[in-house]
Design a protein around this motif. Sequence first.
Motif, PDB file in Angstrom:
ATOM      1  N   LEU A   9       0.809  -1.216   0.000  1.00 22.01           N
ATOM      2  CA  LEU A   9       0.000   0.000   0.000  1.00 22.01           C
ATOM      3  C   LEU A   9       0.842   1.266   0.000  1.00 22.01           C
ATOM      4  O   LEU A   9       0.354   2.335  -0.384  1.00 22.01           O
ATOM      5  CB  LEU A   9      -0.937   0.011   1.209  1.00 22.01           C
ATOM      6  N   GLY A  10       2.090   1.166   0.420  1.00 22.53           N
ATOM      7  CA  GLY A  10       2.966   2.330   0.450  1.00 22.53           C
ATOM      8  C   GLY A  10       3.944   2.378  -0.702  1.00 22.53           C
ATOM      9  O   GLY A  10       4.855   3.215  -0.702  1.00 22.53           O
ATOM     10  N   GLN A  11       3.780   1.503  -1.696  1.00 24.96           N
ATOM     11  CA  GLN A  11       4.715   1.432  -2.816  1.00 24.96           C
ATOM     12  C   GLN A  11       4.086   1.990  -4.093  1.00 24.96           C
ATOM     13  O   GLN A  11       2.858   2.021  -4.220  1.00 24.96           O
ATOM     14  CB  GLN A  11       5.137  -0.029  -3.045  1.00 24.96           C
ATOM     15  N   PRO A  12       4.901   2.426  -5.058  1.00 26.02           N
ATOM     16  CA  PRO A  12       4.355   2.878  -6.346  1.00 26.02           C
ATOM     17  C   PRO A  12       3.539   1.766  -6.996  1.00 26.02           C
ATOM     18  O   PRO A  12       3.863   0.582  -6.869  1.00 26.02           O
ATOM     19  CB  PRO A  12       5.611   3.201  -7.167  1.00 26.02           C
ATOM     20  N   LEU A  13       2.480   2.145  -7.703  1.00 25.25           N
ATOM     21  CA  LEU A  13       1.557   1.168  -8.259  1.00 25.25           C
ATOM     22  C   LEU A  13       2.077   0.637  -9.598  1.00 25.25           C
ATOM     23  O   LEU A  13       1.748   1.149 -10.665  1.00 25.25           O
ATOM     24  CB  LEU A  13       0.179   1.790  -8.431  1.00 25.25           C
ATOM     25  N   THR A  14       2.909  -0.406  -9.538  1.00 23.73           N
ATOM     26  CA  THR A  14       3.341  -1.113 -10.732  1.00 23.73           C
ATOM     27  C   THR A  14       2.637  -2.473 -10.756  1.00 23.73           C
ATOM     28  O   THR A  14       1.676  -2.690 -10.020  1.00 23.73           O
ATOM     29  CB  THR A  14       4.869  -1.271 -10.751  1.00 23.73           C
ATOM     30  N   GLY A  15       3.101  -3.394 -11.594  1.00 29.45           N
ATOM     31  CA  GLY A  15       2.374  -4.644 -11.775  1.00 29.45           C
ATOM     32  C   GLY A  15       2.177  -5.457 -10.509  1.00 29.45           C
ATOM     33  O   GLY A  15       1.086  -5.976 -10.246  1.00 29.45           O
ATOM     34  N   VAL A  16       3.226  -5.590  -9.704  1.00 26.56           N
ATOM     35  CA  VAL A  16       3.133  -6.389  -8.482  1.00 26.56           C
ATOM     36  C   VAL A  16       2.154  -5.751  -7.504  1.00 26.56           C
ATOM     37  O   VAL A  16       1.311  -6.436  -6.902  1.00 26.56           O
ATOM     38  CB  VAL A  16       4.521  -6.547  -7.830  1.00 26.56           C
ATOM     39  N   GLN A  17       2.233  -4.444  -7.344  1.00 21.46           N
ATOM     40  CA  GLN A  17       1.342  -3.753  -6.421  1.00 21.46           C
ATOM     41  C   GLN A  17      -0.097  -3.775  -6.927  1.00 21.46           C
ATOM     42  O   GLN A  17      -1.038  -3.878  -6.132  1.00 21.46           O
ATOM     43  CB  GLN A  17       1.803  -2.310  -6.203  1.00 21.46           C
ATOM     44  N   LEU A  21      -3.198  -5.193  -4.792  1.00 16.43           N
ATOM     45  CA  LEU A  21      -4.356  -4.347  -4.504  1.00 16.43           C
ATOM     46  C   LEU A  21      -5.641  -4.968  -5.029  1.00 16.43           C
ATOM     47  O   LEU A  21      -6.641  -5.083  -4.291  1.00 16.43           O
ATOM     48  CB  LEU A  21      -4.150  -2.965  -5.126  1.00 16.43           C
ATOM     49  N   GLU A  22      -5.649  -5.376  -6.276  1.00 13.90           N
ATOM     50  CA  GLU A  22      -6.881  -5.894  -6.870  1.00 13.90           C
ATOM     51  C   GLU A  22      -7.278  -7.239  -6.265  1.00 13.90           C
ATOM     52  O   GLU A  22      -8.464  -7.514  -6.090  1.00 13.90           O
ATOM     53  CB  GLU A  22      -6.730  -6.009  -8.392  1.00 13.90           C
ATOM     54  N   LEU A  23      -6.305  -8.070  -5.930  1.00 15.05           N
ATOM     55  CA  LEU A  23      -6.634  -9.351  -5.320  1.00 15.05           C
ATOM     56  C   LEU A  23      -7.171  -9.155  -3.904  1.00 15.05           C
ATOM     57  O   LEU A  23      -8.116  -9.847  -3.476  1.00 15.05           O
ATOM     58  CB  LEU A  23      -5.398 -10.249  -5.312  1.00 15.05           C
ATOM     59  N   THR A  24      -6.615  -8.192  -3.167  1.00 13.40           N
ATOM     60  CA  THR A  24      -7.133  -7.894  -1.828  1.00 13.40           C
ATOM     61  C   THR A  24      -8.555  -7.346  -1.917  1.00 13.40           C
ATOM     62  O   THR A  24      -9.429  -7.694  -1.096  1.00 13.40           O
ATOM     63  CB  THR A  24      -6.220  -6.896  -1.098  1.00 13.40           C
ATOM     64  N   LYS A  25      -8.829  -6.505  -2.907  1.00 15.12           N
ATOM     65  CA  LYS A  25     -10.183  -5.989  -3.102  1.00 15.12           C
ATOM     66  C   LYS A  25     -11.159  -7.115  -3.449  1.00 15.12           C
ATOM     67  O   LYS A  25     -12.302  -7.143  -2.964  1.00 15.12           O
ATOM     68  CB  LYS A  25     -10.181  -4.916  -4.185  1.00 15.12           C
ATOM     69  N   ALA A  26     -10.714  -8.058  -4.276  1.00 14.07           N
ATOM     70  CA  ALA A  26     -11.575  -9.191  -4.623  1.00 14.07           C
ATOM     71  C   ALA A  26     -11.840 -10.068  -3.400  1.00 14.07           C
ATOM     72  O   ALA A  26     -12.960 -10.569  -3.206  1.00 14.07           O
ATOM     73  CB  ALA A  26     -10.932 -10.010  -5.745  1.00 14.07           C
ATOM     74  N   LEU A  27     -10.824 -10.266  -2.565  1.00 11.23           N
ATOM     75  CA  LEU A  27     -11.019 -11.000  -1.314  1.00 11.23           C
ATOM     76  C   LEU A  27     -12.027 -10.281  -0.417  1.00 11.23           C
ATOM     77  O   LEU A  27     -12.898 -10.911   0.193  1.00 11.23           O
ATOM     78  CB  LEU A  27      -9.688 -11.142  -0.570  1.00 11.23           C
ATOM     79  N   ASP A  28     -11.902  -8.965  -0.327  1.00 15.39           N
ATOM     80  CA  ASP A  28     -12.795  -8.172   0.501  1.00 15.39           C
ATOM     81  C   ASP A  28     -14.246  -8.353   0.058  1.00 15.39           C
ATOM     82  O   ASP A  28     -15.149  -8.489   0.897  1.00 15.39           O
ATOM     83  CB  ASP A  28     -12.379  -6.706   0.412  1.00 15.39           C
ATOM     84  N   GLY A  91       1.371 -12.903   1.627  1.00 15.87           N
ATOM     85  CA  GLY A  91       2.141 -11.820   1.018  1.00 15.87           C
ATOM     86  C   GLY A  91       2.053 -11.907  -0.493  1.00 15.87           C
ATOM     87  O   GLY A  91       2.287 -12.966  -1.071  1.00 15.87           O
ATOM     88  N   PHE A  92       1.727 -10.789  -1.136  1.00 13.17           N
ATOM     89  CA  PHE A  92       1.531 -10.776  -2.587  1.00 13.17           C
ATOM     90  C   PHE A  92       2.726 -10.230  -3.356  1.00 13.17           C
ATOM     91  O   PHE A  92       2.715 -10.230  -4.583  1.00 13.17           O
ATOM     92  CB  PHE A  92       0.305  -9.926  -2.934  1.00 13.17           C
ATOM     93  N   GLY A  93       3.742  -9.738  -2.651  1.00 16.05           N
ATOM     94  CA  GLY A  93       4.815  -9.016  -3.323  1.00 16.05           C
ATOM     95  C   GLY A  93       6.167  -9.683  -3.316  1.00 16.05           C
ATOM     96  O   GLY A  93       7.192  -9.015  -3.480  1.00 16.05           O
TER      97      GLY A  93
END
Length: 365
Positions: A9-17, A21-28, A91-93
Amino acid sequence: MISINGRFLGQPLTGVQRFALELTKALDRRIGSGDLPEALSRARWRLLAPPDVPETGEFRHIALERFGPFSGHLWEQTSLARRAAGDLLVGFGGSGPLLHRRQLVVIHDVTIFRHPEAFSRAYRTTHKLLGFGLTRTARIATVSRFSRGELSAVFGVEPDRIPVIYNATDHFSGLAPDDTILPRLGLEDANFLFMLGTLKPNKNVDFAIRAFDALGKRGWKLVIAGALDRGGVFKAAAPANAENLIFTGRLTDAEIVALERRARAFVFPSLYEGFGIPPLEAMTQGCPVLAADIPAVREACGDAALYFDPRDHGSLEDAMRRIMDAGTDVLGLTEKGRANLARFSWDQSAASLLSVLSEMSAQRR
Protein backbone atom coordinates in the motif's frame (compact mmCIF):
# COMPACT_ATOMS: atom_id res chain seq x y z
CA MET A 1 -6.70 -14.97 12.04
CA ILE A 2 -5.61 -14.37 8.45
CA SER A 3 -3.27 -11.43 7.99
CA ILE A 4 -2.28 -9.87 4.67
CA ASN A 5 1.10 -8.19 4.28
CA GLY A 6 0.02 -4.65 3.37
CA ARG A 7 3.44 -3.21 2.64
CA PHE A 8 2.35 -2.83 -0.99
CA LEU A 9 0.00 0.00 0.00
CA GLY A 10 2.97 2.33 0.45
CA GLN A 11 4.71 1.43 -2.82
CA PRO A 12 4.36 2.88 -6.35
CA LEU A 13 1.56 1.17 -8.26
CA THR A 14 3.34 -1.11 -10.73
CA GLY A 15 2.37 -4.64 -11.77
CA VAL A 16 3.13 -6.39 -8.48
CA GLN A 17 1.34 -3.75 -6.42
CA ARG A 18 -1.63 -3.82 -8.80
CA PHE A 19 -1.87 -7.58 -8.32
CA ALA A 20 -1.80 -7.15 -4.54
CA LEU A 21 -4.36 -4.35 -4.50
CA GLU A 22 -6.88 -5.89 -6.87
CA LEU A 23 -6.63 -9.35 -5.32
CA THR A 24 -7.13 -7.89 -1.83
CA LYS A 25 -10.18 -5.99 -3.10
CA ALA A 26 -11.57 -9.19 -4.62
CA LEU A 27 -11.02 -11.00 -1.31
CA ASP A 28 -12.80 -8.17 0.50
CA ARG A 29 -15.83 -8.58 -1.76
CA ARG A 30 -15.94 -12.33 -1.20
CA ILE A 31 -15.64 -11.91 2.56
CA GLY A 32 -18.53 -9.43 2.47
CA SER A 33 -20.75 -11.81 0.50
CA GLY A 34 -19.77 -14.82 2.61
CA ASP A 35 -18.49 -16.64 -0.47
CA LEU A 36 -15.67 -18.47 1.33
CA PRO A 37 -14.57 -22.08 1.79
CA GLU A 38 -15.99 -23.69 4.91
CA ALA A 39 -12.55 -23.86 6.55
CA LEU A 40 -12.30 -20.06 6.32
CA SER A 41 -15.93 -19.12 6.98
CA ARG A 42 -15.29 -17.94 10.54
CA ALA A 43 -11.84 -16.47 10.01
CA ARG A 44 -11.06 -12.87 10.88
CA TRP A 45 -9.11 -10.90 8.28
CA ARG A 46 -6.77 -7.96 8.65
CA LEU A 47 -4.34 -5.99 6.50
CA LEU A 48 -1.08 -5.22 8.32
CA ALA A 49 0.93 -2.23 7.07
CA PRO A 50 3.83 0.04 8.06
CA PRO A 51 2.97 3.28 9.87
CA ASP A 52 3.72 5.50 6.85
CA VAL A 53 1.07 3.85 4.68
CA PRO A 54 -1.83 6.26 4.01
CA GLU A 55 -5.34 5.55 5.22
CA THR A 56 -7.50 3.88 2.59
CA GLY A 57 -11.21 3.37 2.23
CA GLU A 58 -10.78 0.57 -0.31
CA PHE A 59 -11.70 -2.27 2.04
CA ARG A 60 -14.93 -2.77 4.00
CA HIS A 61 -14.39 -6.20 5.52
CA ILE A 62 -10.61 -6.39 5.97
CA ALA A 63 -9.39 -4.14 8.79
CA LEU A 64 -6.28 -2.04 8.12
CA GLU A 65 -3.77 -1.94 10.99
CA ARG A 66 -0.74 0.39 10.71
CA PHE A 67 2.02 -0.08 13.25
CA GLY A 68 5.74 -0.39 14.01
CA PRO A 69 8.68 1.98 14.04
CA PHE A 70 10.09 0.85 10.68
CA SER A 71 9.20 0.46 6.99
CA GLY A 72 10.37 -1.68 4.08
CA HIS A 73 12.11 -5.00 4.59
CA LEU A 74 13.10 -4.12 8.15
CA TRP A 75 9.42 -3.66 9.04
CA GLU A 76 8.58 -7.05 7.51
CA GLN A 77 11.30 -8.94 9.35
CA THR A 78 10.59 -7.33 12.75
CA SER A 79 7.26 -5.54 13.28
CA LEU A 80 5.22 -7.68 10.88
CA ALA A 81 6.80 -10.90 12.14
CA ARG A 82 5.80 -10.08 15.73
CA ARG A 83 2.27 -8.84 14.95
CA ALA A 84 1.44 -11.78 12.67
CA ALA A 85 2.93 -14.49 14.91
CA GLY A 86 0.48 -17.38 15.00
CA ASP A 87 -1.57 -16.04 12.06
CA LEU A 88 -1.90 -17.44 8.58
CA LEU A 89 0.06 -14.73 6.73
CA VAL A 90 -0.36 -13.87 3.04
CA GLY A 91 2.14 -11.82 1.02
CA PHE A 92 1.53 -10.78 -2.59
CA GLY A 93 4.81 -9.02 -3.32
CA GLY A 94 7.51 -11.70 -3.21
CA SER A 95 8.70 -10.96 0.31
CA GLY A 96 7.81 -11.57 3.94
CA PRO A 97 9.25 -12.44 7.35
CA LEU A 98 11.66 -15.31 6.89
CA LEU A 99 10.95 -16.91 10.27
CA HIS A 100 7.17 -17.03 9.84
CA ARG A 101 6.37 -20.68 9.19
CA ARG A 102 2.68 -20.42 8.33
CA GLN A 103 2.85 -18.17 5.33
CA LEU A 104 1.88 -18.01 1.64
CA VAL A 105 4.05 -15.73 -0.50
CA VAL A 106 3.44 -14.95 -4.18
CA ILE A 107 6.72 -14.68 -6.12
CA HIS A 108 5.89 -13.31 -9.55
CA ASP A 109 8.99 -14.23 -11.55
CA VAL A 110 12.74 -14.83 -11.40
CA THR A 111 13.81 -11.85 -13.50
CA ILE A 112 16.66 -11.09 -11.09
CA PHE A 113 18.22 -14.43 -12.09
CA ARG A 114 17.42 -14.29 -15.83
CA HIS A 115 18.16 -10.57 -16.34
CA PRO A 116 20.33 -9.47 -13.40
CA GLU A 117 21.55 -6.45 -15.36
CA ALA A 118 18.13 -4.85 -14.85
CA PHE A 119 18.64 -4.46 -11.08
CA SER A 120 21.11 -2.92 -8.68
CA ARG A 121 23.49 -5.23 -6.81
CA ALA A 122 21.79 -4.44 -3.49
CA TYR A 123 18.35 -5.27 -4.89
CA ARG A 124 19.59 -8.54 -6.43
CA THR A 125 21.29 -9.62 -3.23
CA THR A 126 18.29 -8.85 -1.02
CA HIS A 127 15.73 -10.57 -3.22
CA LYS A 128 17.87 -13.61 -3.95
CA LEU A 129 18.28 -14.16 -0.21
CA LEU A 130 14.56 -13.64 0.34
CA GLY A 131 13.69 -16.04 -2.46
CA PHE A 132 15.91 -18.83 -1.22
CA GLY A 133 14.81 -18.24 2.37
CA LEU A 134 11.09 -18.08 1.73
CA THR A 135 11.05 -21.14 -0.52
CA ARG A 136 12.44 -23.07 2.48
CA THR A 137 10.17 -21.66 5.20
CA ALA A 138 6.92 -20.64 3.44
CA ARG A 139 4.48 -21.93 0.86
CA ILE A 140 5.00 -20.07 -2.41
CA ALA A 141 2.61 -19.34 -5.26
CA THR A 142 3.09 -17.57 -8.57
CA VAL A 143 1.19 -15.95 -11.45
CA SER A 144 1.65 -18.31 -14.41
CA ARG A 145 2.55 -21.88 -15.29
CA PHE A 146 5.70 -20.53 -16.92
CA SER A 147 6.79 -18.83 -13.69
CA ARG A 148 5.99 -21.99 -11.76
CA GLY A 149 8.53 -23.83 -13.90
CA GLU A 150 11.05 -21.03 -13.46
CA LEU A 151 10.66 -20.97 -9.67
CA SER A 152 11.01 -24.73 -9.56
CA ALA A 153 14.19 -24.63 -11.63
CA VAL A 154 15.83 -21.80 -9.66
CA PHE A 155 14.78 -22.66 -6.11
CA GLY A 156 14.42 -26.43 -6.32
CA VAL A 157 10.76 -26.53 -5.28
CA GLU A 158 8.50 -29.24 -6.69
CA PRO A 159 6.25 -27.55 -9.28
CA ASP A 160 3.19 -29.35 -7.95
CA ARG A 161 3.74 -27.48 -4.68
CA ILE A 162 3.48 -24.08 -6.38
CA PRO A 163 -0.12 -22.99 -7.06
CA VAL A 164 -0.81 -20.57 -9.89
CA ILE A 165 -2.91 -17.48 -9.14
CA TYR A 166 -3.35 -15.52 -12.34
CA ASN A 167 -3.25 -11.81 -12.84
CA ALA A 168 -6.39 -10.20 -14.27
CA THR A 169 -7.46 -6.96 -15.90
CA ASP A 170 -11.16 -6.48 -15.19
CA HIS A 171 -10.20 -3.44 -13.08
CA PHE A 172 -9.06 -1.83 -16.34
CA SER A 173 -12.11 -2.57 -18.49
CA GLY A 174 -14.41 -0.25 -16.57
CA LEU A 175 -12.22 2.86 -16.70
CA ALA A 176 -13.46 6.00 -18.43
CA PRO A 177 -10.93 7.37 -20.94
CA ASP A 178 -9.33 10.76 -20.55
CA ASP A 179 -9.54 11.82 -24.18
CA THR A 180 -7.83 15.14 -23.50
CA ILE A 181 -4.54 13.27 -23.87
CA LEU A 182 -5.07 13.01 -27.65
CA PRO A 183 -4.97 16.73 -28.51
CA ARG A 184 -2.28 17.30 -25.90
CA LEU A 185 -0.04 14.88 -27.78
CA GLY A 186 -1.18 15.97 -31.24
CA LEU A 187 -2.78 12.59 -31.96
CA GLU A 188 -6.37 13.53 -32.78
CA ASP A 189 -6.10 12.47 -36.43
CA ALA A 190 -2.85 10.48 -36.32
CA ASN A 191 -2.14 6.85 -37.08
CA PHE A 192 -0.06 5.48 -34.23
CA LEU A 193 1.19 2.41 -32.43
CA PHE A 194 1.31 2.45 -28.65
CA MET A 195 3.55 0.85 -26.06
CA LEU A 196 4.43 1.13 -22.37
CA GLY A 197 8.11 1.21 -21.51
CA THR A 198 10.78 1.31 -18.87
CA LEU A 199 14.55 1.30 -19.22
CA LYS A 200 14.94 -2.22 -17.84
CA PRO A 201 16.84 -4.22 -20.48
CA ASN A 202 14.30 -7.05 -20.48
CA LYS A 203 11.57 -4.61 -21.56
CA ASN A 204 13.34 -4.25 -24.94
CA VAL A 205 12.14 -0.72 -25.70
CA ASP A 206 15.10 0.19 -27.92
CA PHE A 207 14.45 -2.91 -30.05
CA ALA A 208 10.87 -1.81 -30.79
CA ILE A 209 11.97 1.72 -31.64
CA ARG A 210 14.57 0.41 -34.10
CA ALA A 211 12.00 -1.80 -35.82
CA PHE A 212 9.53 1.05 -36.15
CA ASP A 213 12.23 3.39 -37.43
CA ALA A 214 13.35 0.89 -40.06
CA LEU A 215 9.89 0.93 -41.64
CA GLY A 216 10.23 4.61 -42.51
CA LYS A 217 6.46 5.02 -42.40
CA ARG A 218 5.95 8.75 -42.67
CA GLY A 219 2.76 9.90 -41.02
CA TRP A 220 2.80 7.06 -38.49
CA LYS A 221 3.90 7.62 -34.92
CA LEU A 222 5.12 5.36 -32.13
CA VAL A 223 3.81 6.58 -28.77
CA ILE A 224 5.74 5.34 -25.73
CA ALA A 225 4.33 5.90 -22.25
CA GLY A 226 6.33 5.52 -19.06
CA ALA A 227 9.17 7.08 -17.11
CA LEU A 228 11.59 7.11 -20.02
CA ASP A 229 14.40 9.57 -20.63
CA ARG A 230 14.44 9.97 -24.41
CA GLY A 231 18.20 10.36 -24.39
CA GLY A 232 18.64 7.25 -22.26
CA VAL A 233 16.52 4.93 -24.39
CA PHE A 234 18.87 4.55 -27.31
CA LYS A 235 21.89 2.32 -27.09
CA ALA A 236 23.38 3.67 -30.31
CA ALA A 237 22.68 6.70 -32.50
CA ALA A 238 19.22 8.25 -32.44
CA PRO A 239 16.71 6.88 -35.00
CA ALA A 240 16.42 8.67 -38.32
CA ASN A 241 12.72 9.33 -37.84
CA ALA A 242 12.90 10.58 -34.26
CA GLU A 243 10.20 13.15 -35.00
CA ASN A 244 7.73 10.25 -35.30
CA LEU A 245 8.44 9.11 -31.72
CA ILE A 246 6.39 10.52 -28.86
CA PHE A 247 7.60 9.97 -25.30
CA THR A 248 4.72 10.83 -22.98
CA GLY A 249 6.26 10.26 -19.55
CA ARG A 250 4.07 8.70 -16.87
CA LEU A 251 0.35 8.67 -17.65
CA THR A 252 -2.76 7.99 -15.64
CA ASP A 253 -4.74 4.81 -16.30
CA ALA A 254 -7.49 6.95 -17.86
CA GLU A 255 -5.00 8.49 -20.29
CA ILE A 256 -3.61 5.07 -21.19
CA VAL A 257 -7.15 3.81 -21.85
CA ALA A 258 -7.78 6.72 -24.24
CA LEU A 259 -4.59 5.98 -26.18
CA GLU A 260 -5.31 2.23 -26.36
CA ARG A 261 -8.78 2.90 -27.74
CA ARG A 262 -7.36 5.00 -30.56
CA ALA A 263 -4.09 3.17 -31.30
CA ARG A 264 -3.92 0.86 -34.30
CA ALA A 265 -2.04 -1.65 -32.16
CA PHE A 266 -0.33 -2.13 -28.82
CA VAL A 267 3.30 -3.30 -29.04
CA PHE A 268 4.77 -5.49 -26.29
CA PRO A 269 8.41 -6.40 -27.08
CA SER A 270 9.53 -7.75 -23.69
CA LEU A 271 12.23 -10.42 -23.53
CA TYR A 272 11.12 -11.81 -20.18
CA GLU A 273 7.90 -11.67 -18.12
CA GLY A 274 6.32 -13.64 -15.33
CA PHE A 275 2.88 -13.08 -16.86
CA GLY A 276 2.38 -9.96 -19.01
CA ILE A 277 -0.47 -7.70 -17.87
CA PRO A 278 -0.09 -4.78 -20.37
CA PRO A 279 -1.22 -6.76 -23.46
CA LEU A 280 -4.34 -7.91 -21.63
CA GLU A 281 -5.07 -4.36 -20.48
CA ALA A 282 -4.88 -3.27 -24.13
CA MET A 283 -7.30 -6.05 -25.08
CA THR A 284 -9.87 -4.66 -22.63
CA GLN A 285 -9.95 -1.52 -24.79
CA GLY A 286 -10.32 -3.37 -28.09
CA CYS A 287 -6.72 -2.62 -29.09
CA PRO A 288 -5.02 -5.26 -31.31
CA VAL A 289 -1.84 -6.61 -29.71
CA LEU A 290 1.58 -7.27 -31.24
CA ALA A 291 3.41 -9.39 -28.67
CA ALA A 292 6.83 -10.92 -28.16
CA ASP A 293 6.74 -14.66 -28.66
CA ILE A 294 7.89 -15.67 -25.18
CA PRO A 295 6.29 -18.38 -22.99
CA ALA A 296 4.58 -16.24 -20.35
CA VAL A 297 3.05 -13.91 -22.92
CA ARG A 298 1.84 -16.87 -25.01
CA GLU A 299 0.21 -18.23 -21.86
CA ALA A 300 -1.52 -14.92 -21.14
CA CYS A 301 -2.52 -13.93 -24.68
CA GLY A 302 -3.30 -17.29 -26.26
CA ASP A 303 -4.27 -16.85 -29.93
CA ALA A 304 -5.34 -13.24 -29.40
CA ALA A 305 -2.05 -11.58 -30.41
CA LEU A 306 0.13 -11.28 -33.50
CA TYR A 307 3.48 -12.64 -32.30
CA PHE A 308 7.01 -11.69 -33.30
CA ASP A 309 10.52 -12.75 -32.33
CA PRO A 310 11.74 -10.14 -29.79
CA ARG A 311 15.35 -10.60 -30.93
CA ASP A 312 14.71 -10.27 -34.67
CA HIS A 313 14.03 -6.73 -35.93
CA GLY A 314 12.65 -8.08 -39.19
CA SER A 315 10.04 -10.14 -37.38
CA LEU A 316 8.63 -7.07 -35.58
CA GLU A 317 8.89 -4.96 -38.72
CA ASP A 318 6.74 -7.51 -40.56
CA ALA A 319 4.16 -7.52 -37.76
CA MET A 320 3.99 -3.72 -37.68
CA ARG A 321 3.74 -3.56 -41.47
CA ARG A 322 0.81 -6.01 -41.51
CA ILE A 323 -1.09 -3.79 -39.08
CA MET A 324 -0.21 -0.55 -40.89
CA ASP A 325 -1.04 -1.83 -44.38
CA ALA A 326 -4.28 -3.57 -43.42
CA GLY A 327 -6.21 -0.42 -42.59
CA THR A 328 -8.65 -2.44 -40.48
CA ASP A 329 -8.37 -5.32 -38.03
CA VAL A 330 -8.37 -7.98 -40.74
CA LEU A 331 -6.76 -10.47 -38.36
CA GLY A 332 -9.69 -10.27 -35.94
CA LEU A 333 -7.40 -9.52 -33.03
CA THR A 334 -9.95 -7.30 -31.26
CA GLU A 335 -12.57 -10.03 -31.02
CA LYS A 336 -9.97 -12.65 -30.16
CA GLY A 337 -8.73 -10.36 -27.39
CA ARG A 338 -12.20 -10.01 -25.88
CA ALA A 339 -12.63 -13.79 -25.92
CA ASN A 340 -9.22 -14.30 -24.34
CA LEU A 341 -10.05 -11.98 -21.42
CA ALA A 342 -12.80 -14.33 -20.27
CA ARG A 343 -10.08 -16.65 -18.96
CA PHE A 344 -9.05 -14.18 -16.28
CA SER A 345 -10.79 -12.26 -13.50
CA TRP A 346 -9.82 -11.07 -10.04
CA ASP A 347 -12.75 -13.02 -8.61
CA GLN A 348 -11.47 -16.26 -10.15
CA SER A 349 -8.00 -15.47 -8.83
CA ALA A 350 -9.41 -14.80 -5.35
CA ALA A 351 -11.14 -18.18 -5.50
CA SER A 352 -7.83 -19.86 -6.37
CA LEU A 353 -6.12 -18.09 -3.47
CA LEU A 354 -8.87 -19.03 -1.03
CA SER A 355 -8.55 -22.68 -2.06
CA VAL A 356 -4.85 -22.63 -1.15
CA LEU A 357 -5.49 -20.83 2.15
CA SER A 358 -8.26 -23.31 2.99
CA GLU A 359 -5.82 -26.16 2.45
CA MET A 360 -3.19 -24.46 4.63
CA SER A 361 -5.75 -23.75 7.34
CA ALA A 362 -6.84 -27.38 7.40
CA GLN A 363 -3.25 -28.58 7.73
CA ARG A 364 -2.93 -26.69 11.01
CA ARG A 365 -5.73 -28.68 12.62
